[in-house]
Design a protein around this motif. Structure first.
Motif, short mmCIF file in Angstrom:
data_model
loop_
_atom_site.label_atom_id
_atom_site.label_comp_id
_atom_site.label_asym_id
_atom_site.label_seq_id
_atom_site.Cartn_x
_atom_site.Cartn_y
_atom_site.Cartn_z
N ALA A 25 18.54 16.73 -33.28
CA ALA A 25 19.09 15.64 -33.23
C ALA A 25 18.48 14.87 -31.66
CB ALA A 25 20.49 15.95 -32.84
N VAL A 26 18.27 15.50 -30.76
CA VAL A 26 17.79 15.11 -29.36
C VAL A 26 16.45 14.23 -29.79
CG1 VAL A 26 16.65 15.38 -27.27
CG2 VAL A 26 18.70 16.49 -28.01
N GLY A 27 15.52 15.07 -30.71
CA GLY A 27 14.35 14.38 -31.00
C GLY A 27 14.58 13.06 -31.70
N LEU A 28 15.68 12.99 -32.64
CA LEU A 28 15.58 11.89 -33.42
C LEU A 28 16.32 10.57 -32.46
CD1 LEU A 28 17.59 13.21 -36.34
CD2 LEU A 28 15.50 11.97 -36.49
N VAL A 29 16.91 11.00 -31.56
CA VAL A 29 17.37 9.85 -30.54
C VAL A 29 16.15 9.26 -29.84
CG1 VAL A 29 18.81 9.52 -28.51
CG2 VAL A 29 19.73 10.88 -30.10
N PHE A 30 15.10 10.23 -29.46
CA PHE A 30 14.02 9.93 -28.75
C PHE A 30 13.15 8.78 -29.67
CE2 PHE A 30 15.58 12.61 -25.47
CZ PHE A 30 15.23 11.94 -24.36
N GLU A 31 12.84 9.54 -30.89
CA GLU A 31 12.16 8.87 -31.81
C GLU A 31 12.63 7.29 -32.24
OE1 GLU A 31 11.23 10.93 -35.31
OE2 GLU A 31 10.37 12.35 -34.01
N ALA A 32 14.01 7.32 -32.20
CA ALA A 32 14.58 5.90 -32.55
C ALA A 32 14.19 4.99 -31.16
CB ALA A 32 15.88 5.76 -32.52
N GLY A 33 14.00 5.50 -30.23
CA GLY A 33 13.52 4.55 -29.08
C GLY A 33 12.11 4.16 -29.02
N VAL A 34 11.27 5.27 -29.68
CA VAL A 34 9.89 4.86 -29.82
C VAL A 34 9.64 3.72 -30.63
CG1 VAL A 34 7.67 5.79 -30.86
CG2 VAL A 34 9.17 7.20 -29.20
N ASP A 35 10.60 4.08 -32.16
CA ASP A 35 10.36 2.76 -32.88
C ASP A 35 10.93 1.55 -32.65
OD1 ASP A 35 9.71 4.67 -34.87
OD2 ASP A 35 11.62 4.88 -35.90
N TYR A 36 11.82 1.76 -31.68
CA TYR A 36 12.33 0.05 -31.19
C TYR A 36 11.11 -0.38 -30.26
CZ TYR A 36 14.69 -3.12 -28.40
OH TYR A 36 14.82 -4.14 -27.67
N LEU A 37 10.40 0.25 -29.48
CA LEU A 37 9.39 -0.21 -28.56
C LEU A 37 8.24 -0.71 -29.54
CD1 LEU A 37 9.28 2.45 -25.69
CD2 LEU A 37 10.10 -0.16 -25.83
N LEU A 38 8.02 0.30 -30.47
CA LEU A 38 6.73 -0.18 -31.57
C LEU A 38 6.97 -1.50 -32.22
CD1 LEU A 38 5.52 2.99 -33.12
CD2 LEU A 38 4.46 1.76 -31.33
N VAL A 39 8.16 -1.57 -32.77
CA VAL A 39 8.54 -2.94 -33.34
C VAL A 39 8.55 -4.00 -32.61
CG1 VAL A 39 10.05 -3.51 -35.12
CG2 VAL A 39 9.42 -1.31 -35.43
N THR A 40 9.32 -3.91 -31.52
CA THR A 40 9.50 -5.02 -30.72
C THR A 40 8.10 -5.33 -29.82
OG1 THR A 40 10.48 -3.52 -29.05
CG2 THR A 40 11.94 -4.85 -30.67
N SER A 41 7.19 -4.66 -29.67
CA SER A 41 6.16 -4.89 -28.96
C SER A 41 5.45 -5.99 -29.70
CB SER A 41 5.40 -3.60 -28.72
OG SER A 41 4.74 -3.41 -29.94
N SER A 42 4.45 -6.81 -28.97
CA SER A 42 3.88 -7.80 -29.70
C SER A 42 2.77 -7.28 -30.58
CB SER A 42 3.02 -8.77 -28.45
OG SER A 42 1.95 -8.01 -27.91
N ASP A 43 2.22 -8.02 -31.41
CA ASP A 43 1.25 -7.38 -32.49
C ASP A 43 0.09 -6.79 -32.16
OD1 ASP A 43 1.92 -9.85 -35.38
OD2 ASP A 43 3.05 -8.04 -34.44
N ALA A 44 -0.43 -7.46 -30.93
CA ALA A 44 -2.01 -7.15 -30.45
C ALA A 44 -2.00 -5.45 -30.05
CB ALA A 44 -2.47 -7.89 -29.38
N GLU A 45 -0.73 -5.30 -29.44
CA GLU A 45 -0.91 -3.87 -28.80
C GLU A 45 -0.14 -2.91 -29.84
OE1 GLU A 45 2.97 -4.03 -25.82
OE2 GLU A 45 1.44 -5.57 -25.88
N ARG A 46 0.03 -3.22 -31.21
CA ARG A 46 0.74 -2.58 -32.15
C ARG A 46 -0.19 -1.18 -32.72
NH1 ARG A 46 4.24 -5.22 -36.52
NH2 ARG A 46 5.68 -5.89 -34.93
N SER A 47 -1.05 -1.49 -33.21
CA SER A 47 -1.70 -0.56 -34.11
C SER A 47 -2.23 0.65 -33.35
CB SER A 47 -2.87 -1.23 -35.06
OG SER A 47 -3.79 -2.08 -34.06
N ALA A 48 -2.74 0.53 -31.94
CA ALA A 48 -3.22 1.65 -31.34
C ALA A 48 -2.06 2.66 -31.29
CB ALA A 48 -3.79 1.35 -29.62
N PRO A 49 -0.79 2.43 -30.37
CA PRO A 49 -0.09 3.44 -30.34
C PRO A 49 0.38 3.94 -31.79
CG PRO A 49 1.04 1.55 -29.57
CD PRO A 49 -0.36 1.07 -29.90
#
Lengths: 328, 333
Positions: free
Chosen positions: B153-177
């Motif tokens: 459960a804790v892992g899922l909470v943190f992963e949701a955060g990662v997804d949020y950052l990835l999807v809302t970041s601009s396109d150029a910096e997306r594919s590396a992470p």
């Protein structure tokens, strides 16, 4: 409060949420004051076309997907007698996502419709989870069920993530889809989804009695003349179909199936006959609100629906895990 | 043959296998380099294109694979011993997701910070995730399976955060992470080795120094206290070391699930439960698994690379199910 009044309140909330969500977007000439005239009267303005052609399909998709996923969650919780069960925890959502990713990446699957691929993936993942947990033999071990779901989900997602590394265009396609971005829905996608929702509601109503009896335990249900295995099979199949159909349109939206049945139980009690309409309305309202939030969070940019739902749902899952007494 | 000699032989076989897999891994990829050329390059340092490929591109990967595989496996072995849970691993109790979230956060908020800070941020993230899980476990007595669920459960909470950052970041910096998150060794250089080497070696040394206490801890809380061990403090210290090991490797190679779960189990089958043997053997097993996964990922269909983390998950998820099926029955009731 009489039950009918509670349904009416929930439906009114859904309607208001949908209207509010329709007023949100880049244009500022659409407001709650004129939204009804825009919807009913075709004055040929750009505002009318923005509302009807762009925003309405999207809001309707959110509404239908919410109802489908919430009903799937209700069926799974009833079938497994486990308060933590839901399509994302049991790996069904991720299985559907894998089905779609395969359809996008492999040319052999291009001929098969996306719905079919997603439903097949969902059903396979669900079957695998149940098999690992010992469900095919009759007796389900609840902790095992969830751990098995986590493993099946991780496995499917690892396969989906592999497609990120293939090709830049392909990876962008898969990630917008995996993060459940519904901002570019078209009117044509609404009708098939509505058919699935109708099937889902009708079958859930038909199965509701079986779910009620199942809650009494296997022995009691056999005594009452209901075959628990049959109810389980039908319920799990219903969940797989509803999840697959929704994932094919909107991507894997996580946690709706966990949160909505829980909240509805607080208000409508444990009777599944009363719960089915409530859960459908509640899921629809939640997802319409989440869609509205996805337009608002970083205005004027969009935050994908899947991310909004995960940010709401993941902490709720933690809370539910901590408070679930019947687990171990 | 005595048990001692048998263990020595097993460990040396493992060591040789690891070396062979590392050298093999140097030879596969989009450009094939024969093994004799590799040995020539490594020890005589001549040749031109091959030398460049081997020394600049593949050797740092292999070194990183060995470092991080060893670190993850060591971390998993310690965590399994400390919380006495065969299903525990850095991935399952949320450390990987926590470390990933903080690393992505650092990259998106302060892109100009020198990369030395990545392991620090990842450790903070890993510690916060592990902290939440342990705090919950501290206040309620939990079955091992329940603890694993809270970790998930804790892992899922943190992963949701990662997804949020990835999807809302601009396109150029997306594919590396994106590639980084799948647990890939692609594009790793000596810089990555240099920022992770020192912390990993220190933490590994610390872990080795604590093995005797780990053995005492496995006798049970009461006996360990009787033998003069301050159990809560030791447990905290060990978990901090394990979290550090896993987090630093997440910071450089991304999320590589299931290595920390599988390696200790394999090692336990080979050398038994005494930590003096278990920890080094787990470490070797982890090294072997990750360097093999990386090599296989490059050998399957060049020039496409399959991330080592993905191969590890494909292998590890069924392994997790196996462990669950063989242990769940005895611990649930």
């Amino acid at each position: 409060m009489p039950r009918v009044l509670r349904y009416v309140l929930l439906a009114a909330a859904l309607l208001l949420a949908a209207l509010w969500s329709l007023t949100l977007g880049q244009r500022d000439d659409v407001s709650l004051a004129n939204i009804l005239t825009l919807l009913w009267v075709d004055d040929g303005s750009l505002a009318r076309s923005a509302v009807v052609d762009l925003r309405l399909p999207r809001t309707l998709v959110a509404l239908l997907v919410g109802a489908n996923l919430a009903l799937a969650g209700l069926a799974l919780q009833a079938v497994t007698r486990n308060p933590l069960a839901s399509e994302s925890i049991l790996g069904i959502n991720q299985g559907a996502a894998l089905g779609i990713a395969l359809a996008v990446v492999l040319p052999i699957f291009h001929a098969i419709p996306l719905d079919a691929m997603a439903i097949a993936g969902a059903a396979l993942a669900g079957l695998l989870t149940f098999a690992i947990a010992g469900g095919l033999g009759g007796r389900l071990d609840s902790i095992r069920l969830i751990l098995a779901g986590v493993a099946v989900g991780a496995f499917s997602y690892a396969c989906v993530r592999f497609t990120y590394t293939l090709d830049d265009d392909l990876s962008r396609l898969v990630i917008t889809w995996v993060s459940a971005d519904i901002s570019s829905m078209q009117a044509g996608q609404v009708a098939p989804l509505a058919v699935w929702t109708a099937i889902g509601v009708v079958s859930s109503v038909l199965l509701a009695h079986g779910f009620n009896v199942l809650a009494l335990g296997d022995g009691a249900s056999q005594g009452l003349g209901i075959d628990p295995r049959r109810v389980r099979f039908l319920g799990a199949g219903l969940a797989a179909v509803l999840t697959g159909a929704s994932v094919a349109v909107a991507g894997p939206v996580m946690f709706v199936g966990l949160v909505v049945p829980h909240l509805c139980r607080f208000w409508f009690g444990q009777n599944h006959r009363a719960l089915v309409p409530a859960v459908a309305l509640g899921g629809a309202s939640l997802l319409v609100l989440a869609d509205a939030a996805s337009k608002l969070i970083r205005f004027p940019y969009e935050t994908p629906l899947g991310v909004v739902c995960a940010l709401i749902g993941a902490p709720y899952f933690l809370y539910a895990t901590l408070t679930a007494r019947r687990l171990a | 043959m005595s048990a001692q000699r048998q263990r020595i032989i097993l460990v040396s076989v493992l060591l040789v296998l690891t070396l062979v897999s590392a050298i093999w891994s140097l030879s596969v990829g989009a450009v094939k380099v024969p093994v004799d050329v590799i040995l020539n390059t490594l020890f005589n340092l001549d040749g031109d294109q091959q030398r460049y490929i081997i020394l600049r591109s593949r050797l740092p990967r292999v070194v990183l694979a060995l470092l991080c595989g060893g670190a993850l496996a060591l971390s998993g072995a310690i965590i399994q011993a400390v919380i006495r849970n065969p299903l525990a691993s850095p991935g399952i109790i949320g450390i990987n997701s926590g470390a990933a979230l903080f690393a992505v956060l650092l990259v998106s908020l302060m892109p100009n910070l020198p990369p030395v800070w990545m392991p620090v941020a990842a450790c903070l993230g890993g510690l916060s995730a592990a902290g939440i899980v342990m705090l919950v476990a501290h206040f309620r007595t939990l079955s091992p399976a329940h603890l694993a669920l809270i970790g998930v459960a804790v892992g899922l909470v943190f992963e949701a955060g990662v997804d949020y950052l990835l999807v809302t970041s601009s396109d150029a910096e997306r594919s590396a992470p994106l590639i980084w998150l799948t647990g890939s060794l692609w594009g790793r250089t000596w810089d990555h080795v240099s920022i992770s080497l020192a912390p990993l070696l220190c933490l590994a040394a610390l872990a080795m120094a604590l093995t005797y206490r780990l053995d005492l801890l496995s006798l049970g809380d009461a006996s360990a206290t009787g033998l003069g061990i301050r159990v809560p403090a030791l447990r905290l210290a060990l978990l901090a070391v394990a979290t550090g090991l896993a987090s630093v490797s997440v910071a450089v190679v991304g999320v590589m699930g299931f290595i920390g779960l599988m390696s200790p189990h394999i090692a336990r089958r080979l050398v038994g439960g005494s930590h003096r043997w278990l920890l080094p053997t787990s470490m070797l097993t982890g090294m072997l698994l990750v360097s093999l996964a990386d090599g296989v990922g490059r050998a399957i269909a060049p020039p496409i690379e399959v991330s080592a983390g993905i191969l590890a998950a494909l292998l590890g998820a069924p392994f997790f199910v196996y462990i669950m099926l063989t242990t769940a029955s005895e611990q649930d009731r």
